[in-house]
Design a protein around this motif. Structure first.
Motif, PDB file in Angstrom:
ATOM      1  N   TYR A  18      42.767  40.881  37.179  1.00 19.22           N
ATOM      2  CA  TYR A  18      43.107  41.638  38.377  1.00 19.22           C
ATOM      3  C   TYR A  18      42.319  41.127  39.578  1.00 19.22           C
ATOM      4  O   TYR A  18      41.176  40.698  39.466  1.00 19.22           O
ATOM      5  N   LYS A  19      42.946  41.221  40.745  1.00 18.22           N
ATOM      6  CA  LYS A  19      42.293  40.798  41.977  1.00 18.22           C
ATOM      7  C   LYS A  19      41.250  41.814  42.411  1.00 18.22           C
ATOM      8  O   LYS A  19      41.297  42.983  42.021  1.00 18.22           O
ATOM      9  N   ASP A  20      40.323  41.384  43.249  1.00 16.82           N
ATOM     10  CA  ASP A  20      39.320  42.277  43.825  1.00 16.82           C
ATOM     11  C   ASP A  20      40.014  43.424  44.571  1.00 16.82           C
ATOM     12  O   ASP A  20      41.073  43.221  45.189  1.00 16.82           O
ATOM     13  N   ASN A  21      39.382  44.600  44.539  1.00 21.76           N
ATOM     14  CA  ASN A  21      39.836  45.754  45.328  1.00 21.76           C
ATOM     15  C   ASN A  21      41.304  46.123  45.075  1.00 21.76           C
ATOM     16  O   ASN A  21      42.044  46.391  46.019  1.00 21.76           O
ATOM     17  N   THR A  22      41.695  46.164  43.818  1.00 25.68           N
ATOM     18  CA  THR A  22      43.082  46.465  43.462  1.00 25.68           C
ATOM     19  C   THR A  22      43.327  47.943  43.200  1.00 25.68           C
ATOM     20  O   THR A  22      44.350  48.486  43.596  1.00 25.68           O
ATOM     21  N   PHE A  23      42.380  48.630  42.541  1.00 22.36           N
ATOM     22  CA  PHE A  23      42.657  49.956  41.997  1.00 22.36           C
ATOM     23  C   PHE A  23      41.980  51.090  42.764  1.00 22.36           C
ATOM     24  O   PHE A  23      40.817  50.991  43.143  1.00 22.36           O
ATOM     25  N   MET A  73      30.837  47.001  33.710  1.00 19.83           N
ATOM     26  CA  MET A  73      30.820  47.854  34.902  1.00 19.83           C
ATOM     27  C   MET A  73      30.895  47.019  36.188  1.00 19.83           C
ATOM     28  O   MET A  73      31.459  47.472  37.184  1.00 19.83           O
ATOM     29  N   GLN A  74      30.356  45.813  36.177  1.00 18.09           N
ATOM     30  CA  GLN A  74      30.513  44.928  37.332  1.00 18.09           C
ATOM     31  C   GLN A  74      31.987  44.583  37.543  1.00 18.09           C
ATOM     32  O   GLN A  74      32.464  44.513  38.676  1.00 18.09           O
ATOM     33  N   GLU A  75      32.703  44.396  36.460  1.00 16.69           N
ATOM     34  CA  GLU A  75      34.132  44.085  36.550  1.00 16.69           C
ATOM     35  C   GLU A  75      34.932  45.311  37.007  1.00 16.69           C
ATOM     36  O   GLU A  75      35.834  45.181  37.829  1.00 16.69           O
ATOM     37  N   VAL A  76      34.584  46.489  36.517  1.00 16.30           N
ATOM     38  CA  VAL A  76      35.219  47.722  36.996  1.00 16.30           C
ATOM     39  C   VAL A  76      35.006  47.832  38.506  1.00 16.30           C
ATOM     40  O   VAL A  76      35.942  48.123  39.259  1.00 16.30           O
TER      41      VAL A  76
END
Length: 172
Positions: A39-44, A63-66
């Motif tokens: 997934y791209k940055d700032n998607t969700f 958690m860094q990826e979340v």
């Protein structure tokens, strides 16, 4: 957009339902222990991590990826096993063991959030004594005095899970 991470067969409308296996109508199949996620940055706007966090092999990296895939002010909803619970003890392959204070390291009150490059605000955390229809009526009791409960009463009256709501803090 919303992400239902590690959903198994809990398919939710309005979410991208992700799991490592194709359970019924899972939308996206991949291993969340392989980084970076696709997934791209700032998607969700919301990430739901329901009964799967204990499978994360690297809690901090997970958690860094979340954080990376979440928009600023996104809501992160987590329910996970407590590391001393019978559920956790019955599953010997839990790489991540969580407790009532596990997410403090990612908050301003924690000492590591600057080094990790991520920040979450803890909006809510509560003990989940049971998910059983009858025993769940006891869920409010450990939450009356949660720190006292975890220190002195847990072994007499053990909870199985912990619930968290976090907010993603980004200066964008």
């Amino acid at each position: 957009m919303k992400l239902n991470l590690g959903c198994q067969d809990d398919i939710r409308e309005g979410y991208i339902n992700q799991d490592i296996f194709q359970f019924g109508k899972v939308d996206d199949v991949f291993d969340f222990n392989k980084f970076p996620w696709k997934y791209k940055d700032n998607t969700f706007d919301e990430v739901r991590i329901w009964n799967c966090l204990f499978l994360a092999k690297d809690f901090v990296r997970f958690m860094q990826e979340v954080y990376r895939v979440s928009k600023p002010n996104a809501k992160i909803i987590i329910k996970t096993q407590f590391f001393l619970s019978t559920e956790s003890a019955n599953y010997p392959y839990n790489p991540t063991q969580t407790n009532y204070n596990s997410f403090d390291i990612f908050s301003k009150e924690g000492e590591y959030y600057r080094r990790l490059g991520i920040e979450f605000k803890i909006l809510k955390r509560k003990w989940v004594y049971s998910e059983n229809k009858f025993l769940s009526k006891l869920n409010p009791l450990p939450n009356l005095f949660p720190k006292f409960y975890s220190r002195f009463l847990y072994f007499l009256f053990p909870s199985n899970k912990i619930y968290f709501e976090l907010e993603v803090i980004k200066n964008n």
